[in-house]
Design an enzyme around this catalytic site. Structure first.
Site, short mmCIF file in Angstrom:
data_model
loop_
_atom_site.label_atom_id
_atom_site.label_comp_id
_atom_site.label_asym_id
_atom_site.label_seq_id
_atom_site.Cartn_x
_atom_site.Cartn_y
_atom_site.Cartn_z
N GLU A 1 1.69 -5.37 1.03
CA GLU A 1 2.04 -6.82 -0.10
C GLU A 1 3.29 -5.94 0.22
OE1 GLU A 1 0.95 -8.61 -1.46
OE2 GLU A 1 -1.34 -8.56 -2.04
N TRP B 1 1.37 -14.12 4.29
CA TRP B 1 -0.01 -13.02 3.75
C TRP B 1 -0.26 -13.55 4.89
CZ3 TRP B 1 -1.14 -9.16 2.43
CH2 TRP B 1 -2.02 -8.47 2.68
N TYR C 1 -10.83 -12.45 4.51
CA TYR C 1 -10.01 -12.22 2.72
C TYR C 1 -10.52 -12.93 1.36
CZ TYR C 1 -6.33 -10.09 0.25
OH TYR C 1 -5.67 -9.57 -1.02
#
Length: 186
Positions: A41, A49, A19
């Site tokens: 998000e 995350w 990512y």
């Protein structure tokens, strides 16, 4: 030799490394991706995350591949299905937010032609590039993110506070905040 990546992506595992290296901070103009990142998000609020990224494929499966047209029409049956799915974050407010945000996303697309046009107009189509040396220099929000956050809220979006919105801008490449010296910096 130390890992030269941004500090949050050092000494981590997949999918974080991929990512960071190939997605984060890369400009995206695809509404589908812009919506996916908006949902993810928002789901991150209060979590790491890595937790969200590890559930990304489950979200894709559970939320019809992030098809905002379909999600905008979700009712109680679909919401209950999502809340019982152990593969995603089963927070009632976050699941409800995904539905409300899909509806607001469609309204923005109707008004501006695309969410991409709405979003990128904020920076005249050119990414804001940070020249940060240390992780401590990277802000958690900016005036740009705060203005966008207020406008998104005004348009009916939820889970779009200043910090989440700044993370969203970074994720979609509207803001490019790879540290100077990071090999992923374009």
């Amino acid at each position: 030799m130390d890992d030269p990546r941004c500090s949050w992506a050092r000494n981590t595992s997949e999918p974080m490394t991929s990512y960071h290296d190939g997605e984060w901070g890369r400009p995206s103009h695809e509404d589908h991706y812009l919506f996916e990142m908006l949902v993810l998000e928002g789901a991150q609020a209060g979590l790491s995350w890595a937790t969200v990224l590890n559930k990304r494929e489950n979200y894709r499966r559970a939320m019809d591949g992030f098809d905002f047209d379909r999600i905008a029409g979700y009712g109680q049956t679909e919401t209950d299905r999502l809340l019982s799915d152990p593969g995603i974050i089963r927070n009632r407010l976050k699941v409800g937010s995904a539905v409300r945000n899909a509806q607001a996303f469609l309204r923005v697309r109707e008004e501006f032609g695309s969410f991409d046009a709405y979003l990128w107009d904020r920076v005249d189509g050119t990414p804001v590039v940070g020249h940060w040396i240390t992780p401590e220099e990277v802000p958690v929000t900016t005036p740009l993110a705060d203005r966008l956050s207020r406008d998104l809220k005004r348009r009916g979006f939820t889970f779009v506070g200043g910090t989440i919105t700044y993370s969203y801008l970074q994720a979609t490449g509207v803001v490019e905040d790879h540290l100077v010296g990071c090999p992923a910096k374009p």
